[in-house]
Motif scaffolding. Structure first.
Motif, PDB file in Angstrom:
ATOM      1  N   UNK A   1       0.833  -1.194   0.000  1.00 38.35           N
ATOM      2  CA  UNK A   1       0.000   0.000   0.000  1.00 38.35           C
ATOM      3  C   UNK A   1       0.871   1.248   0.000  1.00 38.35           C
ATOM      4  N   UNK A   2       0.569   2.149  -0.895  1.00 36.06           N
ATOM      5  CA  UNK A   2       1.311   3.408  -0.982  1.00 36.06           C
ATOM      6  C   UNK A   2       0.314   4.554  -0.933  1.00 36.06           C
ATOM      7  N   UNK A   3       0.593   5.487  -0.050  1.00 34.57           N
ATOM      8  CA  UNK A   3      -0.291   6.635   0.085  1.00 34.57           C
ATOM      9  C   UNK A   3       0.021   7.683  -0.971  1.00 34.57           C
ATOM     10  N   UNK A   4      -1.014   8.275  -1.526  1.00 32.94           N
ATOM     11  CA  UNK A   4      -0.867   9.392  -2.441  1.00 32.94           C
ATOM     12  C   UNK A   4      -1.026  10.699  -1.676  1.00 32.94           C
ATOM     13  N   UNK A   5      -0.874  11.808  -2.373  1.00 31.85           N
ATOM     14  CA  UNK A   5      -0.963  13.122  -1.733  1.00 31.85           C
ATOM     15  C   UNK A   5      -2.306  13.310  -1.022  1.00 31.85           C
ATOM     16  N   UNK A   6      -3.395  12.906  -1.645  1.00 35.63           N
ATOM     17  CA  UNK A   6      -4.715  13.073  -1.037  1.00 35.63           C
ATOM     18  C   UNK A   6      -4.841  12.258   0.250  1.00 35.63           C
TER      19      UNK A   6
ATOM     20  N   UNK B   1       3.759  13.745  10.135  1.00 34.40           N
ATOM     21  CA  UNK B   1       3.206  13.143   8.911  1.00 34.40           C
ATOM     22  C   UNK B   1       3.684  13.924   7.691  1.00 34.40           C
ATOM     23  N   UNK B   2       3.681  15.247   7.787  1.00 35.89           N
ATOM     24  CA  UNK B   2       4.170  16.076   6.685  1.00 35.89           C
ATOM     25  C   UNK B   2       5.623  15.744   6.363  1.00 35.89           C
ATOM     26  N   UNK B   3       6.421  15.586   7.404  1.00 37.40           N
ATOM     27  CA  UNK B   3       7.829  15.247   7.198  1.00 37.40           C
ATOM     28  C   UNK B   3       7.990  13.854   6.591  1.00 37.40           C
TER      29      UNK B   3
ATOM     30  N   UNK C   1       9.002  10.212   1.856  1.00 33.35           N
ATOM     31  CA  UNK C   1       8.482   9.249   0.886  1.00 33.35           C
ATOM     32  C   UNK C   1       8.443   9.790  -0.536  1.00 33.35           C
ATOM     33  N   UNK C   2       8.950  11.011  -0.721  1.00 33.51           N
ATOM     34  CA  UNK C   2       9.062  11.573  -2.062  1.00 33.51           C
ATOM     35  C   UNK C   2       7.822  12.257  -2.598  1.00 33.51           C
ATOM     36  N   UNK C   3       6.875  12.548  -1.724  1.00 35.51           N
ATOM     37  CA  UNK C   3       5.666  13.248  -2.153  1.00 35.51           C
ATOM     38  C   UNK C   3       5.773  14.693  -1.703  1.00 35.51           C
TER      39      UNK C   3
END
Length: 145
Positions: A6-11, A32-34, A39-41
């Motif tokens: 599972x990979x989280x996207x920006x949303x 979380x922002x950090x 994670x490169x987003x």
């Protein structure tokens, strides 16, 4: 989660940040922002503004200043909501002169203050007992939304 594919996207990240800030966990939202950046987003202005709001609500004004500066350095352009959150944080700290200088320069950043921004700023100034500064803000009419 990555171990399970599972990979989280920006949303997804943005929703996690929104949840944490809404529940008074600004420091966790900053973490979380950090992690999002690790994670490169690249966080957008919405993510930064929510975290900024969270750390200001927790009274971590030094972190808010760092976060706002980071946004600018990374080329994330603040919007009206970002300025509103940051200005209210400055006024809560009694940094009235700095806040008023920034307020005067907002239009140079491409934002036009509207009634929502004026109400937020006036409310924060009143809560801080800075009634003299409200006169300066009142002299500038809000733009039409």
């Amino acid at each position: 989660m990555k171990a399970y594919g599972f990979y989280l996207g920006r949303l997804d990240w943005c929703n996690v940040i929104r949840f944490l800030v809404k529940n008074g966990k600004g420091r966790d939202a900053l973490d979380v922002l950090n992690q999002m950046k690790v994670d490169g987003i690249k966080p957008d202005v919405v993510c930064y503004t929510m975290v900024l709001d969270g750390v200001i609500e927790e009274g971590n004004y030094a972190k808010a200043d760092e976060l706002f500066d980071e946004m600018l350095v990374l080329g994330v352009v603040p919007d009206m909501w970002t300025y509103n959150v940051y200005l209210c944080g400055l006024f809560k700290q009694k940094h009235i002169d700095v806040g008023m200088d920034m307020f005067a320069c907002i239009e140079n950043g491409g934002c036009k203050p509207d009634a929502v921004m004026y109400n937020g700023i006036l409310s924060t100034l009143c809560e801080s007992g800075e009634f003299k500064a409200t006169k300066e803000v009142e002299n500038e009419p809000p733009t039409e939304a």
